[in-house]
Design a protein around this motif. Structure first.
Motif, PDB file in Angstrom:
ATOM      1  N   UNK A  16       0.836  -1.201   0.000  1.00 41.21           N
ATOM      2  CA  UNK A  16       0.000   0.000   0.000  1.00 41.21           C
ATOM      3  C   UNK A  16       0.871   1.251   0.000  1.00 41.21           C
ATOM      4  N   UNK A  17       1.917   1.276   0.831  1.00 40.36           N
ATOM      5  CA  UNK A  17       2.804   2.445   0.890  1.00 40.36           C
ATOM      6  C   UNK A  17       3.507   2.662  -0.444  1.00 40.36           C
ATOM      7  N   UNK A  18       3.926   1.587  -1.093  1.00 39.30           N
ATOM      8  CA  UNK A  18       4.588   1.708  -2.396  1.00 39.30           C
ATOM      9  C   UNK A  18       3.618   2.244  -3.442  1.00 39.30           C
ATOM     10  N   UNK A  19       2.389   1.743  -3.437  1.00 41.93           N
ATOM     11  CA  UNK A  19       1.385   2.211  -4.402  1.00 41.93           C
ATOM     12  C   UNK A  19       1.070   3.691  -4.195  1.00 41.93           C
ATOM     13  N   UNK A  20       0.914   4.114  -2.934  1.00 43.68           N
ATOM     14  CA  UNK A  20       0.637   5.529  -2.652  1.00 43.68           C
ATOM     15  C   UNK A  20       1.816   6.396  -3.082  1.00 43.68           C
ATOM     16  N   UNK A  21       3.036   5.938  -2.792  1.00 37.63           N
ATOM     17  CA  UNK A  21       4.229   6.689  -3.183  1.00 37.63           C
ATOM     18  C   UNK A  21       4.327   6.836  -4.701  1.00 37.63           C
ATOM     19  N   UNK A  22       4.105   5.756  -5.422  1.00 42.02           N
ATOM     20  CA  UNK A  22       4.177   5.815  -6.885  1.00 42.02           C
ATOM     21  C   UNK A  22       3.080   6.717  -7.459  1.00 42.02           C
ATOM     22  N   UNK A  23       1.859   6.593  -6.933  1.00 44.51           N
ATOM     23  CA  UNK A  23       0.756   7.424  -7.404  1.00 44.51           C
ATOM     24  C   UNK A  23       1.067   8.899  -7.186  1.00 44.51           C
ATOM     25  N   UNK A  27       1.789  11.736  -9.997  1.00 46.64           N
ATOM     26  CA  UNK A  27       0.870  12.878  -9.980  1.00 46.64           C
ATOM     27  C   UNK A  27       1.626  14.195  -9.896  1.00 46.64           C
ATOM     28  N   UNK A  28       2.636  14.265  -9.025  1.00 49.82           N
ATOM     29  CA  UNK A  28       3.303  15.546  -8.798  1.00 49.82           C
ATOM     30  C   UNK A  28       4.481  15.808  -9.723  1.00 49.82           C
ATOM     31  N   UNK A  30       5.351  13.879 -12.834  1.00 51.13           N
ATOM     32  CA  UNK A  30       5.239  13.587 -14.271  1.00 51.13           C
ATOM     33  C   UNK A  30       4.021  14.205 -14.941  1.00 51.13           C
ATOM     34  N   UNK A  31       2.926  14.365 -14.200  1.00 54.00           N
ATOM     35  CA  UNK A  31       1.705  14.883 -14.813  1.00 54.00           C
ATOM     36  C   UNK A  31       1.812  16.336 -15.283  1.00 54.00           C
ATOM     37  N   UNK A  32       2.626  17.187 -14.680  1.00 56.55           N
ATOM     38  CA  UNK A  32       2.732  18.542 -15.231  1.00 56.55           C
ATOM     39  C   UNK A  32       3.282  18.583 -16.660  1.00 56.55           C
ATOM     40  N   UNK A  33       3.962  17.536 -17.081  1.00 56.67           N
ATOM     41  CA  UNK A  33       4.531  17.493 -18.434  1.00 56.67           C
ATOM     42  C   UNK A  33       3.606  16.836 -19.446  1.00 56.67           C
ATOM     43  N   UNK A  34       2.448  16.362 -19.001  1.00 59.08           N
ATOM     44  CA  UNK A  34       1.469  15.745 -19.896  1.00 59.08           C
ATOM     45  C   UNK A  34       0.440  16.808 -20.269  1.00 59.08           C
ATOM     46  N   UNK A  35      -0.002  16.801 -21.517  1.00 60.98           N
ATOM     47  CA  UNK A  35      -1.003  17.773 -21.969  1.00 60.98           C
ATOM     48  C   UNK A  35      -2.263  17.709 -21.101  1.00 60.98           C
ATOM     49  N   UNK A  36      -2.855  18.858 -20.881  1.00 62.11           N
ATOM     50  CA  UNK A  36      -4.017  18.917 -19.987  1.00 62.11           C
ATOM     51  C   UNK A  36      -5.249  18.215 -20.556  1.00 62.11           C
ATOM     52  N   UNK A  40      -5.270  10.759 -19.389  1.00 65.46           N
ATOM     53  CA  UNK A  40      -4.577  10.334 -18.169  1.00 65.46           C
ATOM     54  C   UNK A  40      -4.850  11.280 -17.001  1.00 65.46           C
ATOM     55  N   UNK A  41      -5.184  12.519 -17.316  1.00 67.48           N
ATOM     56  CA  UNK A  41      -5.473  13.497 -16.260  1.00 67.48           C
ATOM     57  C   UNK A  41      -6.763  13.176 -15.502  1.00 67.48           C
ATOM     58  N   UNK A  42      -7.626  12.357 -16.071  1.00 61.22           N
ATOM     59  CA  UNK A  42      -8.876  12.013 -15.379  1.00 61.22           C
ATOM     60  C   UNK A  42      -8.630  11.096 -14.179  1.00 61.22           C
ATOM     61  N   UNK A  43      -7.461  10.467 -14.109  1.00 65.24           N
ATOM     62  CA  UNK A  43      -7.134   9.562 -12.997  1.00 65.24           C
ATOM     63  C   UNK A  43      -6.708  10.347 -11.757  1.00 65.24           C
ATOM     64  N   UNK A  44      -6.183  11.542 -11.962  1.00 66.34           N
ATOM     65  CA  UNK A  44      -5.604  12.310 -10.867  1.00 66.34           C
ATOM     66  C   UNK A  44      -6.464  13.522 -10.520  1.00 66.34           C
ATOM     67  N   UNK A  45      -6.503  13.913  -9.240  1.00 67.15           N
ATOM     68  CA  UNK A  45      -7.210  15.137  -8.851  1.00 67.15           C
ATOM     69  C   UNK A  45      -6.455  16.374  -9.317  1.00 67.15           C
ATOM     70  N   UNK A  46      -7.035  17.554  -9.167  1.00 67.54           N
ATOM     71  CA  UNK A  46      -6.321  18.780  -9.550  1.00 67.54           C
ATOM     72  C   UNK A  46      -4.999  18.906  -8.782  1.00 67.54           C
ATOM     73  N   UNK A  47      -4.030  19.562  -9.416  1.00 64.80           N
ATOM     74  CA  UNK A  47      -2.677  19.660  -8.845  1.00 64.80           C
ATOM     75  C   UNK A  47      -2.626  20.432  -7.535  1.00 64.80           C
TER      76      UNK A  47
END
Length: 102
Positions: A16-23, A27-28, A30-36, A40-47
């Protein structure tokens, strides 16, 4: 038998700790470099929540630790006061006994 159960619980907590860490890392970092508009952005909450969640958890954890320490210190002080009061009464009782004997 407890050893097997403890190891299983430890393994589950590690996963569980590994999954939370990876998520959170994805999120913090790699996602800023992905187009809005990428799906894939639907998986993550707002930054903005990437900062709010850790701050809330730190404040909550600090409050719990502070409350625990306060309770322990208050109980410890009460025990010390009770011991000092009992010792004072015992010493006071001894002095009255010696006066009566004399």
């Amino acid at each position: 038998m407890n050893s097997i159960f403890d190891r299983l619980v430890g393994l589950v907590m590690l996963i569980i700790a590994t999954a939370v860490f990876l998520y959170y890392t994805i999120w913090t970092l790699f996602m800023p470099f992905v187009d809005t508009d990428h799906p894939l952005h639907s998986i993550f909450p707002p930054r903005v929540w990437a900062i709010r969640i850790p701050v809330i958890l730190i404040l909550l954890g600090s409050a719990v630790v502070g409350s625990f320490l306060s309770v322990v210190m208050i109980r410890s002080n009460r025990r010390k006061a009770a011991k000092a009061k009992a010792k004072a009464q015992e010493a006071g009782g001894d002095s009255t006994d010696t006066k009566k004997k004399a």
